[in-house]
Design a protein around this motif. Structure first.
Motif, PDB file in Angstrom:
ATOM      1  N   ALA A  78       0.847  -1.205   0.000  1.00 39.87           N
ATOM      2  CA  ALA A  78       0.000   0.000   0.000  1.00 39.87           C
ATOM      3  C   ALA A  78       0.874   1.243   0.000  1.00 39.87           C
ATOM      4  N   THR A  79       1.901   1.222  -0.828  1.00 43.18           N
ATOM      5  CA  THR A  79       2.830   2.341  -0.936  1.00 43.18           C
ATOM      6  C   THR A  79       2.355   3.312  -2.021  1.00 43.18           C
ATOM      7  N   GLU A  80       3.145   4.344  -2.274  1.00 42.09           N
ATOM      8  CA  GLU A  80       2.892   5.202  -3.422  1.00 42.09           C
ATOM      9  C   GLU A  80       3.038   4.378  -4.710  1.00 42.09           C
ATOM     10  N   THR A  81       2.290   4.771  -5.735  1.00 39.04           N
ATOM     11  CA  THR A  81       2.226   3.994  -6.968  1.00 39.04           C
ATOM     12  C   THR A  81       3.591   3.678  -7.585  1.00 39.04           C
ATOM     13  N   PRO A  82       4.552   4.603  -7.635  1.00 39.60           N
ATOM     14  CA  PRO A  82       5.829   4.278  -8.269  1.00 39.60           C
ATOM     15  C   PRO A  82       6.573   3.108  -7.626  1.00 39.60           C
ATOM     16  N   LEU A  83       6.211   2.742  -6.394  1.00 40.57           N
ATOM     17  CA  LEU A  83       6.887   1.637  -5.706  1.00 40.57           C
ATOM     18  C   LEU A  83       6.142   0.311  -5.838  1.00 40.57           C
ATOM     19  N   HIS A  84       4.961   0.317  -6.435  1.00 39.30           N
ATOM     20  CA  HIS A  84       4.173  -0.908  -6.517  1.00 39.30           C
ATOM     21  C   HIS A  84       4.934  -2.032  -7.208  1.00 39.30           C
ATOM     22  N   PHE A  85       5.479  -1.750  -8.377  1.00 39.06           N
ATOM     23  CA  PHE A  85       6.156  -2.796  -9.150  1.00 39.06           C
ATOM     24  C   PHE A  85       7.378  -3.330  -8.420  1.00 39.06           C
ATOM     25  N   GLU A  86       8.199  -2.430  -7.908  1.00 39.05           N
ATOM     26  CA  GLU A  86       9.434  -2.836  -7.229  1.00 39.05           C
ATOM     27  C   GLU A  86       9.145  -3.802  -6.078  1.00 39.05           C
ATOM     28  N   HIS A  87       8.200  -3.449  -5.227  1.00 34.94           N
ATOM     29  CA  HIS A  87       7.905  -4.295  -4.065  1.00 34.94           C
ATOM     30  C   HIS A  87       7.164  -5.566  -4.470  1.00 34.94           C
ATOM     31  N   ALA A  88       6.245  -5.473  -5.424  1.00 34.71           N
ATOM     32  CA  ALA A  88       5.505  -6.668  -5.848  1.00 34.71           C
ATOM     33  C   ALA A  88       6.436  -7.680  -6.510  1.00 34.71           C
ATOM     34  N   GLU A  89       7.335  -7.204  -7.350  1.00 38.16           N
ATOM     35  CA  GLU A  89       8.278  -8.114  -8.002  1.00 38.16           C
ATOM     36  C   GLU A  89       9.153  -8.813  -6.967  1.00 38.16           C
ATOM     37  N   ALA A  90       9.685  -8.046  -6.011  1.00 42.99           N
ATOM     38  CA  ALA A  90      10.542  -8.634  -4.980  1.00 42.99           C
ATOM     39  C   ALA A  90       9.771  -9.643  -4.139  1.00 42.99           C
ATOM     40  N   ALA A  91       8.514  -9.343  -3.818  1.00 44.71           N
ATOM     41  CA  ALA A  91       7.705 -10.251  -3.010  1.00 44.71           C
ATOM     42  C   ALA A  91       7.427 -11.548  -3.749  1.00 44.71           C
ATOM     43  N   LEU A  92       7.076 -11.457  -5.021  1.00 46.51           N
ATOM     44  CA  LEU A  92       6.815 -12.665  -5.811  1.00 46.51           C
ATOM     45  C   LEU A  92       8.089 -13.496  -5.969  1.00 46.51           C
ATOM     46  N   GLN A  93       9.203 -12.846  -6.181  1.00 49.29           N
ATOM     47  CA  GLN A  93      10.471 -13.570  -6.294  1.00 49.29           C
ATOM     48  C   GLN A  93      10.826 -14.278  -4.988  1.00 49.29           C
ATOM     49  N   ALA A  94      10.361 -13.715  -3.881  1.00 49.43           N
ATOM     50  CA  ALA A  94      10.593 -14.340  -2.578  1.00 49.43           C
ATOM     51  C   ALA A  94       9.566 -15.416  -2.257  1.00 49.43           C
ATOM     52  N   GLY A  95       8.642 -15.667  -3.184  1.00 48.78           N
ATOM     53  CA  GLY A  95       7.661 -16.732  -2.986  1.00 48.78           C
ATOM     54  C   GLY A  95       6.450 -16.322  -2.180  1.00 48.78           C
ATOM     55  N   LYS A  96       6.175 -15.018  -2.086  1.00 45.32           N
ATOM     56  CA  LYS A  96       5.017 -14.550  -1.323  1.00 45.32           C
ATOM     57  C   LYS A  96       3.803 -14.383  -2.235  1.00 45.32           C
ATOM     58  N   HIS A  97       2.619 -14.571  -1.681  1.00 50.27           N
ATOM     59  CA  HIS A  97       1.403 -14.114  -2.337  1.00 50.27           C
ATOM     60  C   HIS A  97       1.357 -12.592  -2.180  1.00 50.27           C
ATOM     61  N   VAL A  98       0.766 -11.907  -3.168  1.00 48.72           N
ATOM     62  CA  VAL A  98       0.872 -10.453  -3.181  1.00 48.72           C
ATOM     63  C   VAL A  98      -0.475  -9.798  -3.447  1.00 48.72           C
ATOM     64  N   PHE A  99      -0.811  -8.831  -2.610  1.00 49.54           N
ATOM     65  CA  PHE A  99      -1.919  -7.906  -2.829  1.00 49.54           C
ATOM     66  C   PHE A  99      -1.310  -6.538  -3.079  1.00 49.54           C
ATOM     67  N   VAL A 100      -1.681  -5.893  -4.193  1.00 53.70           N
ATOM     68  CA  VAL A 100      -1.167  -4.577  -4.528  1.00 53.70           C
ATOM     69  C   VAL A 100      -2.329  -3.612  -4.647  1.00 53.70           C
ATOM     70  N   GLU A 101      -2.222  -2.459  -3.988  1.00 53.29           N
ATOM     71  CA  GLU A 101      -3.223  -1.430  -4.196  1.00 53.29           C
ATOM     72  C   GLU A 101      -3.201  -0.988  -5.662  1.00 53.29           C
ATOM     73  N   LYS A 102      -4.331  -0.458  -6.130  1.00 56.09           N
ATOM     74  CA  LYS A 102      -4.398  -0.028  -7.532  1.00 56.09           C
ATOM     75  C   LYS A 102      -3.525   1.213  -7.743  1.00 56.09           C
ATOM     76  N   PRO A 103      -2.961   1.374  -8.950  1.00 56.04           N
ATOM     77  CA  PRO A 103      -2.919   0.392 -10.024  1.00 56.04           C
ATOM     78  C   PRO A 103      -1.823  -0.643  -9.777  1.00 56.04           C
ATOM     79  N   LEU A 104      -1.919  -1.759 -10.499  1.00 54.18           N
ATOM     80  CA  LEU A 104      -0.946  -2.827 -10.311  1.00 54.18           C
ATOM     81  C   LEU A 104       0.477  -2.343 -10.547  1.00 54.18           C
TER      82      LEU A 104
END
Length: 341
Positions: A78-104
């Motif tokens: 639930a960060t600012e939009t420019p950080l959504h991709f960076e954190h979501a990619e790192a989380a998925l690479q770490a094997g986590k399920h991910v919920f991202v606030e809009k936009p993806l």
């Protein structure tokens, strides 16, 4: 990639506890199927609020401490939009399920990367398209699916207010994802967009945008602004048989169904006489008193536990980002932009 055993609750870490993030955290902490184990935010006041909402969670200012924690099964971003991709990619690479606030994400390339990575790692990826969990919009989807509205012809929405003014995304990027997710559910995939806007307050950041999005033969017109004297959250859907209006600013009657339309008259010899205006009753359906954000959070947790795609999955988020990116091109170049896949 980490692997997790099935447990009664999902161990969740949240990154970002700002204005909207605290609402997410409040709901996560109240849901029995979630165990909030870690929260992250660079702000001391935000961490203090997180400690109040989720007193058992470990607090940190370092996102990597959450992403690298083997005890965390799922990450809410639930960060600012420019950080959504960076954190979501790192989380998925770490094997986590991910919920991202809009936009993806901010670009189609980024969104495609996240969808592919979630499939590769067999992780659930969900986007916070909140209106898909709103009782009024869920009822509209049910009514439309039954065919009560007839052929869906067009949709228009007004999502305006005074503030919050963003610096790193324009009013359309900030506000339109809600309505674009609803339009996709009702009208299908967008095929083209034409957008006009103006940047009155900050150079290069449009404060007001008017966009027409094409869905095959159907249309959606979106008016988004954070520079307006009124707070309006209204969506109108016009079908060949009935029409529906969702007004989220209404305290009680948020959804109205209008039995109105224009019908063909059999046997008429002229064009004008072949059409008859029909004005029937107005229905106000009962809506369950559910908080959309709570329903959204529960859907994320259920998708993890049931090993299935959530209602607003990564593909849903990707399709919305396609329209956002095309709208930015239309704003910049002043032309209609087709959405290629």
């Amino acid at each position: 990639m980490s692997s997790f055993a099935f447990t009664d609750s999902v161990r969740v870490g949240q990154i970002g506890v700002g204005r909207w993030g605290r609402n997410l955290l409040r709901n996560l902490a109240a849901v029995p199927t979630a165990d909030v184990v870690a929260v992250c935010d660079p702000s001391d006041p935000a961490l203090a609020e997180a400690a109040r909402l989720a007193p058992g969670a470990r607090a940190t200012r370092n996102a990597d401490a959450v992403l690298g924690d083997d005890a965390v099964e799922a990450v809410v971003i639930a960060t600012e939009t420019p950080l959504h991709f960076e954190h979501a990619e790192a989380a998925l690479q770490a094997g986590k399920h991910v919920f991202v606030e809009k936009p993806l994400a901010q670009t189609v390339e980024q969104a495609e990367r996240l969808v592919a990575l979630a499939a590769e790692r067999d992780r659930r990826l969900m986007v916070g398209h909140l209106l898909r969990y709103h009782p009024a919009f869920q009822r509209v989807e049910e009514i439309a699916a039954r065919g009560d509205l007839g052929d869906l012809r067009y949709l228009y929405s007004v999502r305006v207010n005074l503030g919050v003014v963003r610096q790193q995304e324009n009013a359309f990027d900030s506000l339109a994802p809600h309505d674009l997710a609803v339009a996709r559910a009702l009208l299908g995939e967008a095929t083209a967009v034409t957008a006009q806007g103006r940047d009155f307050l900050q150079d290069g950041v449009e404060d007001v945008v008017f966009a027409t999005v094409e869905y095959g033969d159907a249309l959606a017109h979106l008016h988004c602004s954070w520079l307006d004297p009124h707070k309006v959250r209204r969506t109108t859907l016009v079908g060949s048989r009935q029409m529906a209006v969702v007004d989220d600013q209404e305290p009680a009657e948020k959804l109205r169904i209008y039995d109105k339309g224009v019908d063909a008259v059999a046997g008429s010899a002229d064009v004008a006489g072949a059409l008859a205006v029909r004005a029937g009753e107005i229905a106000v359906p009962f809506l369950p008193p559910a908080e959309p954000l709570r329903v959204e959070v529960e859907e994320f947790l259920a998708a993890i536990r049931e090993h299935r795609a959530p209602l607003t999955d990564g593909v849903d988020g990707l399709e919305v980002v396609r329209v956002l990116e095309a709208a930015r091109t239309s704003l910049r170049e002043g032309r209609r932009v087709e959405i290629a896949r």
